[in-house]
Design a protein around this motif. Structure first.
Motif, PDB file in Angstrom:
ATOM      1  N   ALA A  82       0.942  -1.284   0.044  1.00 42.59           N
ATOM      2  CA  ALA A  82      -0.037   0.024   0.052  1.00 42.59           C
ATOM      3  C   ALA A  82       0.777   1.410  -0.234  1.00 42.59           C
ATOM      4  CB  ALA A  82      -0.889   0.026   1.505  1.00 42.59           C
ATOM      5  N   GLY A 141      -3.481  -6.956  -3.487  1.00 41.78           N
ATOM      6  CA  GLY A 141      -4.124  -5.787  -3.616  1.00 41.78           C
ATOM      7  C   GLY A 141      -4.899  -5.665  -4.815  1.00 41.78           C
ATOM      8  N   THR A 157      -6.680  -1.367  -7.724  1.00 47.94           N
ATOM      9  CA  THR A 157      -6.679  -1.128  -6.275  1.00 47.94           C
ATOM     10  C   THR A 157      -8.023  -0.444  -5.889  1.00 47.94           C
ATOM     11  OG1 THR A 157      -5.698   0.573  -4.692  1.00 47.94           O
ATOM     12  CG2 THR A 157      -5.934   1.368  -6.908  1.00 47.94           C
ATOM     13  N   THR A 200      -4.288   0.003  -2.224  1.00 43.40           N
ATOM     14  CA  THR A 200      -4.089  -1.519  -1.981  1.00 43.40           C
ATOM     15  C   THR A 200      -3.006  -2.126  -2.880  1.00 43.40           C
ATOM     16  OG1 THR A 200      -5.870  -2.216  -3.406  1.00 43.40           O
ATOM     17  CG2 THR A 200      -6.454  -1.651  -1.288  1.00 43.40           C
TER      18      THR A 200
END
Length: 874
Positions: A22, A142, A294, A307
Motif C-alpha cells: 500500500a 491488492g 486498487t 491497496t
C-alpha cells in the motif's frame, strides 16, 4: 464449478505493475475541487447516463475534466449488469467497447480489467459472465474485483482461488487457476512455474500462456478421462466442449509423468472465494464479476492508501480513467469514465477518488484507464449505442473485457416520440427526418413502417416531399410530424447571409498547377458559434486569373494557367462572399533522361522477385522501363528503380508536389515513390494505388500530406503489389516513367504602388503627384471621414462593382475582397463580418465609405493632417 463453454473477452489494456503493498497518496487535492452535473439521459428502464464537469486547481490554474457516469438501479428487474467479452463468445479476442456491446446485445458499457500487454491480451483478474466462470483470480496482492451476487447485491472485494487434481492412484496436486494468463507475481516469480493450470474451450487459442520461461507439458481430458499426454510438448488444439487441457511445468510436469496415464480418470475440483475467510460469499452463484486493481473508495470516503502501487498504471499522472462502484444502500451501481482529450485534462488517482465520492460511490475500485477508457450508451429512441466519452488520441482501443448494461424489459406501450435529423440547414439543402420512439421502458420502438406522417413547418422556410425538408429561406422554424401515435418536433435553423459571421475556403497552403484538381471545402461559422461545411452544390464560384471550373462536388479542375502568377477564387452563398488568392506553382523538371537524370539501378523485394530497369528510346523519347515478375515469393512484392544506388538524390527547396508521367500496363499494381527527410524518416508516397490504364498519364502526389521535414531526398520509384488483394493484380508486366517534375510554392504578385492626397470637402486631389478632380469630395459624418470608394479603389489598383438590387458595393484589390451595403454598418472582408461605426451612404450618386475601416482592411497606410483636413493614402 462449471465453466462457460466459450470464453469471449479480448482486451488491450495498459501494462499492469506487478509490485504490491500500500502506498499513501503523495499528490494534493485542491480545496475547491468540485463535480458539477451538466446533463442526464435515460438509457433504458433502470439505467441513465449523467455528464459531469470536474473542476480543480493545479499549480494555481483552474482546469476541468469531463466525467460520465452510468447509474444502474440494481433493484429494477428490467436491467442487469454483466461482464462482456471481447468478441461474442471468444474470451481471448480483443474488441472495442462499442464492438462488445454490439456483439453481446448490451445497451451501454465501459471497458474493464487490466491485462498483460506482453501476454495474450487476456484479463489479469477474474471474470464471470452470465453466471459462468470465464477466468479465475491471479495471485497478485491488492487486486480487487466487482461482482453481483445471486440476490443482485453488489460486491467490491478481493477473491482467491483454490483447486486440486486427483489421479487414479490417489495422488493430488494443486490446481493454480483456470483460463489464467501468465504474469510475474509479487516476488518476480513466473506464474506458471512448477504449476498446473486448466484451460477450457473458452480459451480459443492453442497457445496456453507459453512465453518460453518454462517448458510446458499438456494433458487432454475429456469426460473426466485422460485421452492424451504431451510431455514437454503441447497439444495443438483448443480444448473440446466436453473437456479441458492442463498446462503443467516443473513440479507440475513431474506430477503428470509420475501419476497420470492415458485412459485413467482424473478428478478436478476448484472454487473462488473471498480472500477474507470471514466473508462467506457464494461465488459459485455470482451473476457476474470483473477484475480491477486498487480499491479507491470505502464507506463513502477516499482511501488514505492504495491497496496496490499505482505507479505501474500511471496513477500519478493526469490520464483518462475508468472506475466502478456502488452506493451505500447497495441499490445503485456506478460506471465511471473521466476524459483526457481536448479541453478535458484528465485526472490522477486522487482526483478520481473525489469524483467517485461526489458522484455517490460508497465503495469502488479502479478499472483499466488511459487509452483503454471507453464508455458507450444507446441514445433514447435509438437502436445502436454510441461513444459517450472522448477517448485519448481519438482512438478506440481494443480491450480485454468490459462491463455491460443489459435491458430485460418486455416491449411496452409508446411513451415518447422524437425527430432525428439535421437541425441546421443551408438554403437549398435537403434533409430527411426520421421518427424515433421509445416505450414505457425507454427502449426503442422497433418500426414506424407503414405509419403515415403529416409534416408541417411553423414558418414558411421550405417545402416537404415525404419526410424530406428542403430549405428555401433563412430563419428559424419548428418542424412537426404527426401520426396516429402522437407527434414530435425538431427546431431547425436555416442559415442565411444574416446568420453568418465568417466564411472561409479551406484549401490549405498550396500552389496551383495545370491539369490538377483541388478540393475546396467552404466552412461557415454562424453568429451563434456553429461551424459547418456548406454543401458544395450550394456555392456559386467566380474564377479569375486561370482557366478551369469548380463543379458541384466543390473540386477545382485547372485547365489553363494563362500565364498568371496567381488566381482569385471567389465563393458566394446567399449573397455572402469570400475569396482565396492562390499562387501559381513553379515547376522544375528533375528527371527526363533526355536532358537530365541520375544513375538508376534495379532492386527487388523479396529475393524471389525478378526485376530490371532499362532506358527505352523506342518512341523517340527516352524513358525508364521497370520490368517485374511477381510470380514467386510471398507477402508484399516490389520492383524498384533506385536512384544513385539506393543513396537517393537530394531535392532542392521545399517542393509541394511531385509529378510523374507514367505509361501503365493495366496490372492493377501500385506505383510509389520513396523519400527520406531531414529527420531521417522514410515516407512512402502513393502515386497511384491502381495502375488500371495503358498509354501515358501524368500522376501527381501532394508531398505536403506527408509532413516531411525539408530538405528531402528521393530514393526510388517502384511498382508494388501489397499482400492484401494480390490475387486481383497481374504478376508480370512493365511500367515506364518519364518527366519527374517537382512543383514549388509560387509567390503572389506585388500590388501597384500609388499615392493619393485628398482634402475634406474639396473635389480636387493629387494622384501620384498629378492633380485630379473628384465627382464627390470627402466628407465627415458622425466624426468619421467618408471617401468616394470607386475613385480611391481604382486609383490604388483595385476594382469596384455595384449591385443595384442589393445596393451592395464589392471591392476587389489583390487578395482582398470587401462587400458593403448602403445603410448597413456590417461589412464583409475576405469572408469575415466586421462592423463599422457608420454605414456607407450615397451622395451625388457616389458611394461614400468610412475611410478608417476600409483602408485598414485593404492594407492602405492612411495619413491625416488635422490642419487643413488632408488625407493621404499609399
Amino acid at each position: 464449478m462449471r465453466l462457460h463453454k466459450k470464453l469471449g473477452i479480448g482486451a488491450l489494456v495498459c501494462a499492469l505493475s506487478l509490485q504490491v503493498f500500500a502506498f499513501a497518496p503523495s499528490v494534493s487535492l485542491a480545496a475547491d475541487s468540485k463535480l458539477t452535473i451538466s446533463s442526464e439521459e435515460i438509457i433504458t428502464s433502470g439505467a441513465l447516463v449523467k455528464k459531469y464537469v470536474w473542476s480543480t486547481t493545479r499549480n494555481k490554474t483552474t482546469v476541468t475534466a469531463n466525467a460520465s457516469v452510468i447509474e444502474v438501479d440494481l433493484t429494477n428487474p428490467n436491467v442487469k449488469l454483466d461482464a462482456m467479452s471481447g468478441s461474442g463468445s471468444e474470451f481471448t479476442k480483443k474488441a472495442t467497447v462499442l464492438e462488445m456491446t454490439k456483439n453481446s446485445g448490451a445497451v451501454a458499457g465501459i471497458n474493464g480489467d487490466f491485462y498483460n500487454t506482453q501476454a495474450e491480451g487476456v484479463p489479469i483478474g477474474p471474470q464471470i459472465t452470465e453466471g459462468e466462470i470465464l477466468s479465475t483470480t491471479s495471485n497478485l496482492s491488492g487486486m480487487y474485483a466487482f461482482g453481483i451476487t445471486k440476490d443482485n447485491v453488489p460486491v467490491v472485494d478481493q477473491f482467491t482461488f483454490t483447486g486440486s487434481l486427483k489421479a487414479a492412484d490417489g495422488a493430488s496436486f494443486p490446481l493454480k487457476g483456470v483460463n489464467t494468463t501468465y504474469y510475474y507475481d509479487d516476488n518476480k516469480v513466473f506464474s506458471h512455474q512448477d504449476a498446473i493450470y486448466m484451460y477450457t474451450s473458452a480459451w480459443t487459442q492453442n497457445n496456453r500462456s507459453n512465453d518460453g520461461t518454462t517448458k510446458p507439458t499438456e494433458v487432454l481430458v475429456q469426460n473426466g478421462i485422460i485421452t492424451k499426454i504431451a510431455v514437454n510438448g503441447v497439444i495443438p488444439m483448443v480444448a473440446p466442449e466436453d473437456g479441458y487441457i492442463l498446462r503443467a511445468s516443473g513440479k507440475g510436469t513431474d506430477y503428470v509423468v509420475q501419476h497420470l496415464k492415458e485412459g485413467d480418470p482424473l478428478i478436478s475440483n476448484y472454487e473462488m472465494k473471498a480472500k477474507d475467510a470471514w466473508k462467506q460469499y457464494d461465488v459459485n452463484n455470482f451473476k457476474m464479476m470483473i477484475g480491477g486493481s486498487t480499491l479507491l473508495v470505502d464507506e463513502g470516503k477516499a482511501m488514505s492508501y492504495f491497496t496496490r502501487d499505482i505507479g505501474g498504471i500511471d496513477g500519478y499522472r493526469y490520464r483518462s480513467r475508468t472506475a466502478i462502484g456502488y452506493s451505500k444502500n447497495l441499490k445503485t451501481a456506478y460506471l465511471i469514465t473521466v476524459d483526457n482529450s481536448g479541453s478535458s485534462k484528465g485526472v490522477n488517482m486522487v482526483e478520481l477518488q473525489q469524483i467517485m465520492v461526489q458522484a455517490g460511490v460508497w465503495r469502488g475500485m479502479v478499472l483499466d484507464g488511459g487509452g483503454s477508457t471507453q464508455m458507450v450508451a444507446r441514445p433514447l429512441g435509438e437502436f445502436d449505442s454510441k461513444l459517450v466519452n472522448k477517448v485519448e488520441n481519438n482512438y478506440q482501443r481494443k480491450v480485454a473485457n468490459g462491463v455491460g448494461v443489459y435491458t430485460l424489459a418486455p416491449q411496452g406501450e409508446v411513451k415518447g416520440l422524437t425527430l432525428k435529423g439535421q437541425d441546421e440547414l443551408f438554403i437549398g439543402e435537403t434533409s430527411s427526418y426520421q421518427m424515433k420512439g421509445y416505450d414505457e421502458y425507454y427502449n426503442p420502438i422497433a418500426s414506424f413502417d407503414g405509419i403515415v406522417m403529416n409534416w408541417s413547418s411553423s414558418a414558411a422556410l421550405g417545402t416537404f416531399e415525404g419526410n424530406a425538408f428542403t430549405a428555401t429561406k433563412s430563419g428559424k422554424t419548428k418542424l412537426t410530424a404527426k401520426s396516429g401515435k402522437g407527434s414530435a418536433t425538431i427546431d431547425v435553423d436555416v442559415i442565411g447571409r444574416d446568420q453568418i459571421s465568417a466564411m472561409k475556403i479551406n484549401a490549405g497552403d498550396i500552389s496551383l498547377s495545370e491539369g490538377q484538381s483541388y478540393k475546396l471545402p467552404i466552412m461557415v461559422t454562424t453568429k451563434s458559434g456553429i461551424t459547418r461545411e456548406v454543401p458544395p452544390q450550394l456555392i456559386s464560384w467566380e474564377l479569375q486569373g486561370i482557366g478551369g471550373e469548380i463543379g458541384k462536388d466543390g473540386v477545382l479542375r485547372v485547365t489553363n494557367l494563362s500565364g498568371s502568377q496567381s488566381a482569385q477564387l471567389i465563393a458566394r452563398y446567399d449573397g455572402y462572399s469570400t475569396i482565396l488568392t492562390m499562387p501559381i506553382g513553379q515547376e522544375q523538371l528533375w528527371y527526363d533522361l533526355d536532358t537530365t537524370g541520375v544513375k538508376t539501378t534495379a532492386s527487388k523485394y523479396p529475393a524471389e522477385v525478378v526485376s530490371a530497369v532499362n532506358t527505352d528510346a523506342s518512341t523517340g523519347n527516352k524513358n525508364l522501363k521497370i520490368t517485374y515478375d511477381f510470380t514467386l515469393g510471398t507477402g508484399t512484392k516490389a520492383a524498384y528503380a533506385d536512384f544513385n544506388d539506393k543513396y537517393g538524390a537530394p531535392i532542392t527547396g521545399e517542393p509541394q508536389y511531385i509529378k510523374v508521367k507514367v505509361q501503365g500496363d493495366e496490372s492493377m499494381n501500385w506505383l510509389r515513390a520513396e523519400f527520406s527527410d531531414a529527420a531521417g524518416k522514410t515516407h512512402m508516397v502513393d502515386l497511384t494505388q491502381n495502375i488500371n490504364w495503358k498509354g501515358w498519364q501524368q500522376l501527381t502526389a501532394n508531398l505536403t500530406d506527408y509532413n516531411m521535414k525539408y530538405p528531402i531526398t528521393i530514393k526510388k520509384i517502384y511498382v508494388v503489389s501489397p499482400e492484401q488483394g494480390q490475387d486481383e493484380r497481374a504478376l508480370k508486366g512493365e511500367v515506364r516513367f518519364d518527366d519527374v517534375t517537382f512543383v514549388y510554392k509560387g509567390k503572389l504578385p506585388s500590388l501597384p504602388y500609388s499615392k493619393v492626397k485628398l482634402t475634406v470637402n474639396k473635389k480636387t486631389g493629387i494622384l501620384n503627384n498629378k492633380s485630379i478632380t473628384l465627382e464627390q469630395a470627402p466628407i465627415i459624418t458622425s466624426g468619421n471621414t467618408m471617401i468616394p470608394i470607386r475613385f480611391v479603389t481604382e486609383a490604388l489598383g483595385g476594382t469596384v462593382k455595384w449591385d443595384e438590387k442589393e445596393r451592395k458595393v464589392t471591392i476587389l484589390r489583390g487578395d482582398k475582397l470587401i462587400e458593403l451595403w448602403i445603410g448597413k454598418t456590417d461589412i464583409v472582408v475576405n469572408g469575415d463580418r466586421v462592423t463599422a461605426e457608420v454605414a456607407p451612404r450615397i451622395a451625388n450618386d457616389m458611394t461614400l465609405v468610412p475611410l478608417r475601416i476600409i483602408s485598414e482592411k485593404l492594407g492602405w497606410k492612411v495619413g491625416w493632417e488635422p490642419v487643413g483636413q488632408v488625407i493621404t493614402l499609399e
